[in-house]
Scaffold this active site. Sequence first.
Site, PDB file in Angstrom:
ATOM      1  N   HIS A  15       0.815  -1.218   0.000  1.00 27.33           N
ATOM      2  CA  HIS A  15       0.000   0.000   0.000  1.00 27.33           C
ATOM      3  C   HIS A  15       0.848   1.267   0.000  1.00 27.33           C
ATOM      4  CE1 HIS A  15      -3.093  -2.843   0.955  1.00 27.33           C
ATOM      5  NE2 HIS A  15      -2.499  -3.186   2.083  1.00 27.33           N
ATOM      6  N   GLY A  39      -7.773  -2.963   1.818  1.00 27.56           N
ATOM      7  CA  GLY A  39      -9.174  -3.377   1.692  1.00 27.56           C
ATOM      8  C   GLY A  39     -10.015  -2.809   2.831  1.00 27.56           C
ATOM      9  N   ILE A  69      -1.700   0.032  -3.831  1.00 29.64           N
ATOM     10  CA  ILE A  69      -3.161  -0.055  -3.796  1.00 29.64           C
ATOM     11  C   ILE A  69      -3.660   0.267  -2.380  1.00 29.64           C
ATOM     12  CG2 ILE A  69      -3.249  -1.740  -5.677  1.00 29.64           C
ATOM     13  CD1 ILE A  69      -3.829  -3.920  -3.551  1.00 29.64           C
TER      14      ILE A  69
HETATM   15  C1  HDC Z   1      -5.328 -11.700   9.780  1.00 28.87           C
HETATM   16  C2  HDC Z   1      -5.459 -11.471   8.269  1.00 28.87           C
HETATM   17  C3  HDC Z   1      -4.587 -10.389   7.777  1.00 28.87           C
HETATM   18  C4  HDC Z   1      -5.055  -9.837   6.506  1.00 28.87           C
HETATM   19  C5  HDC Z   1      -4.066  -8.847   6.087  1.00 28.87           C
HETATM   20  C6  HDC Z   1      -4.492  -8.086   4.919  1.00 28.87           C
HETATM   21  C7  HDC Z   1      -3.369  -7.182   4.636  1.00 28.87           C
HETATM   22  C8  HDC Z   1      -3.756  -6.036   3.737  1.00 28.87           C
HETATM   23  O1  HDC Z   1      -2.722  -5.085   3.869  1.00 28.87           O
HETATM   24  C9  HDC Z   1      -3.920  -6.528   2.321  1.00 28.87           C
HETATM   25  C10 HDC Z   1      -4.901  -5.767   1.559  1.00 28.87           C
HETATM   26  O2  HDC Z   1      -5.602  -4.922   2.040  1.00 28.87           O
HETATM   27  S1  HDC Z   1      -5.048  -6.160  -0.123  1.00 28.87           S
HETATM   28  C11 HDC Z   1      -6.218  -4.975  -0.752  1.00 28.87           C
HETATM   29  C12 HDC Z   1      -7.635  -5.401  -0.675  1.00 28.87           C
HETATM   30  N1  HDC Z   1      -7.939  -6.586  -1.438  1.00 28.87           N
HETATM   31  C13 HDC Z   1      -8.001  -6.583  -2.804  1.00 28.87           C
HETATM   32  O3  HDC Z   1      -7.735  -5.597  -3.457  1.00 28.87           O
HETATM   33  C14 HDC Z   1      -8.425  -7.876  -3.465  1.00 28.87           C
HETATM   34  C15 HDC Z   1      -9.452  -7.614  -4.536  1.00 28.87           C
HETATM   35  N2  HDC Z   1      -9.921  -8.875  -5.109  1.00 28.87           N
HETATM   36  C16 HDC Z   1      -9.289  -9.480  -6.132  1.00 28.87           C
HETATM   37  O4  HDC Z   1      -8.297  -8.983  -6.657  1.00 28.87           O
HETATM   38  C17 HDC Z   1      -9.831 -10.797  -6.616  1.00 28.87           C
HETATM   39  O5  HDC Z   1     -11.184 -10.915  -6.204  1.00 28.87           O
HETATM   40  C18 HDC Z   1      -9.051 -12.025  -6.051  1.00 28.87           C
HETATM   41  C19 HDC Z   1      -7.617 -11.985  -6.602  1.00 28.87           C
HETATM   42  C20 HDC Z   1      -9.044 -12.010  -4.519  1.00 28.87           C
HETATM   43  C21 HDC Z   1      -9.736 -13.304  -6.500  1.00 28.87           C
HETATM   44  O6  HDC Z   1      -9.901 -13.262  -7.891  1.00 28.87           O
HETATM   45  P1  HDC Z   1      -9.731 -14.559  -8.769  1.00 28.87           P
HETATM   46  O7  HDC Z   1      -8.351 -15.111  -8.580  1.00 28.87           O
HETATM   47  O8  HDC Z   1     -10.159 -14.232 -10.155  1.00 28.87           O
HETATM   48  O9  HDC Z   1     -10.734 -15.567  -8.058  1.00 28.87           O
HETATM   49  P2  HDC Z   1     -11.916 -16.409  -8.672  1.00 28.87           P
HETATM   50  O10 HDC Z   1     -11.407 -17.249  -9.811  1.00 28.87           O
HETATM   51  O11 HDC Z   1     -13.081 -15.526  -8.929  1.00 28.87           O
HETATM   52  O12 HDC Z   1     -12.305 -17.366  -7.469  1.00 28.87           O
HETATM   53  C22 HDC Z   1     -11.468 -18.432  -7.046  1.00 28.87           C
HETATM   54  C23 HDC Z   1     -12.018 -18.976  -5.737  1.00 28.87           C
HETATM   55  O13 HDC Z   1     -11.756 -18.045  -4.671  1.00 28.87           O
HETATM   56  C24 HDC Z   1     -12.982 -17.555  -4.105  1.00 28.87           C
HETATM   57  N3  HDC Z   1     -12.829 -16.098  -3.984  1.00 28.87           N
HETATM   58  C25 HDC Z   1     -12.721 -15.239  -5.019  1.00 28.87           C
HETATM   59  N4  HDC Z   1     -12.583 -13.992  -4.528  1.00 28.87           N
HETATM   60  C26 HDC Z   1     -12.608 -14.073  -3.183  1.00 28.87           C
HETATM   61  C27 HDC Z   1     -12.541 -13.111  -2.151  1.00 28.87           C
HETATM   62  N5  HDC Z   1     -12.390 -11.797  -2.400  1.00 28.87           N
HETATM   63  N6  HDC Z   1     -12.629 -13.531  -0.861  1.00 28.87           N
HETATM   64  C28 HDC Z   1     -12.801 -14.841  -0.586  1.00 28.87           C
HETATM   65  N7  HDC Z   1     -12.880 -15.815  -1.552  1.00 28.87           N
HETATM   66  C29 HDC Z   1     -12.781 -15.413  -2.829  1.00 28.87           C
HETATM   67  C30 HDC Z   1     -14.077 -17.893  -5.089  1.00 28.87           C
HETATM   68  O14 HDC Z   1     -15.322 -18.089  -4.431  1.00 28.87           O
HETATM   69  C31 HDC Z   1     -13.537 -19.144  -5.767  1.00 28.87           C
HETATM   70  O15 HDC Z   1     -13.831 -20.279  -4.969  1.00 28.87           O
HETATM   71  P3  HDC Z   1     -14.840 -21.389  -5.549  1.00 28.87           P
HETATM   72  O16 HDC Z   1     -14.177 -21.872  -6.798  1.00 28.87           O
HETATM   73  O17 HDC Z   1     -14.932 -22.421  -4.474  1.00 28.87           O
HETATM   74  O18 HDC Z   1     -16.136 -20.649  -5.789  1.00 28.87           O
END
Ligand code: HDC
Length: 309
Positions: free
Chosen positions: A213, A231, A228
């Site tokens: 970030h 979240g 970025i």
């Molecule tokens: C204690 C904990 C500490 C946490 C610390 C966090 C630290 C922070 O500093 C980090 C952050 O803030 S990061 C910034 C915020 N997050 C983001 O920007 C992520 C945005 N999301 C993405 O990019 C995609 O959705 C992405 C990449 C997430 C997924 O996209 P795809 O790879 O295209 O996934 P997809 O093919 O659609 O799905 C695959 C399987 O995963 C499940 N899934 C998808 N998105 C999810 C999500 N956001 N959360 C949970 N599960 C998710 C799907 O359901 C799918 O599973 P299934 O096949 O069983 O349906």
Amino acid sequence: MANISGFNPELLVSYKFPEKTFTYSERDAVIYALGVGACGRDAADDDELRYVYHENGLQFIQVLPTFSALFSFEVRPTGELDLPGLQYDPSLMLHGQQYIELYKPFPSSASIRNESCIAGLHDKGKAAIIEIETKSYNSESGELLCMNRMTTYFRGAGGFSNSYQPFSYSNNPTNKASAVKIPKSRPFAVYEDCTQPSQALLYSLSGDHNPLHLDPKIAKVAGFSRPILHGLCTLGFAVRAIIKCICRGDPNMVKSILGRFLLHVYPGETLITEMWLQGLRVIYQVKVKERNRSVLSGYVDLHRLASSL
Ligand SMILES: CCCCCCC[C@@H](O)CC(=O)SCCNC(=O)CCNC(=O)[C@H](O)C(C)(C)COP(=O)(O)OP(=O)(O)OC[C@H]1O[C@@H](n2cnc3c(N)ncnc32)[C@H](O)[C@@H]1OP(=O)(O)O
């Protein structure tokens, strides 16, 4: 069962978290509120001054419900998760989802005792998903204040199952939360808010110093053109918009919150929060105006509706 991605599922799911305390002051709650954009549109906003200032001589400032996500932040200052059985590339970890249940209004300062456990671990093939659940108690009164379930998504870390059956562990199957269905009808309310180019820098003062970030070089390694937004910062903007438009400024009306992060946000982008009211549930979706893409969706359940709605 160690594996190429550095996940040892048995070790992870059997891990017993030590009890941890988290102490916050009123100043921390104010810095958080500013970090999620409170009073960003109007410094004299009547609904939001309460988060940052002793309005009308009130003794306490009010604490946003999403502030509770920080109570349970089981990460190092660099934003990394430090758990036995978990080795991964930190630049590939993304926050996937956050679920919060609120049981009591938060004091403006407090010492919190946290009890955490692994609530889920899933091998998605191309990715691994870990859910951590934390119950947070007021250390002084012993009251249970809230529960947070934080879902982290590890890109490229799947494939740790060693059978034909993908590894999927959940210690609370009734709590499965997935993406919500967005209604086709016109939203009940829409709220537009600008994040600042410095938003992630400001938000990181609340404790998440993950370089994804903050550091352009690390962001590039992770596949982003620039750093970025956290979240939880985007979630804070969304829930503030709902409190403003639906709860008429009263944060204590919020009972629970689900947010699924769909796409990254760049600091400086404009967030449009669309809201649909279904009984006591507010379904919401946040879009980035500049790219016309959905970045977050979920719901907020309320204790009651505002009388003026
Ligand atoms: C204690 C904990 C500490 C946490 C610390 C966090 C630290 C922070 O500093 C980090 C952050 O803030 S990061 C910034 C915020 N997050 C983001 O920007 C992520 C945005 N999301 C993405 O990019 C995609 O959705 C992405 C990449 C997430 C997924 O996209 P795809 O790879 O295209 O996934 P997809 O093919 O659609 O799905 C695959 C399987 O995963 C499940 N899934 C998808 N998105 C999810 C999500 N956001 N959360 C949970 N599960 C998710 C799907 O359901 C799918 O599973 P299934 O096949 O069983 O349906």
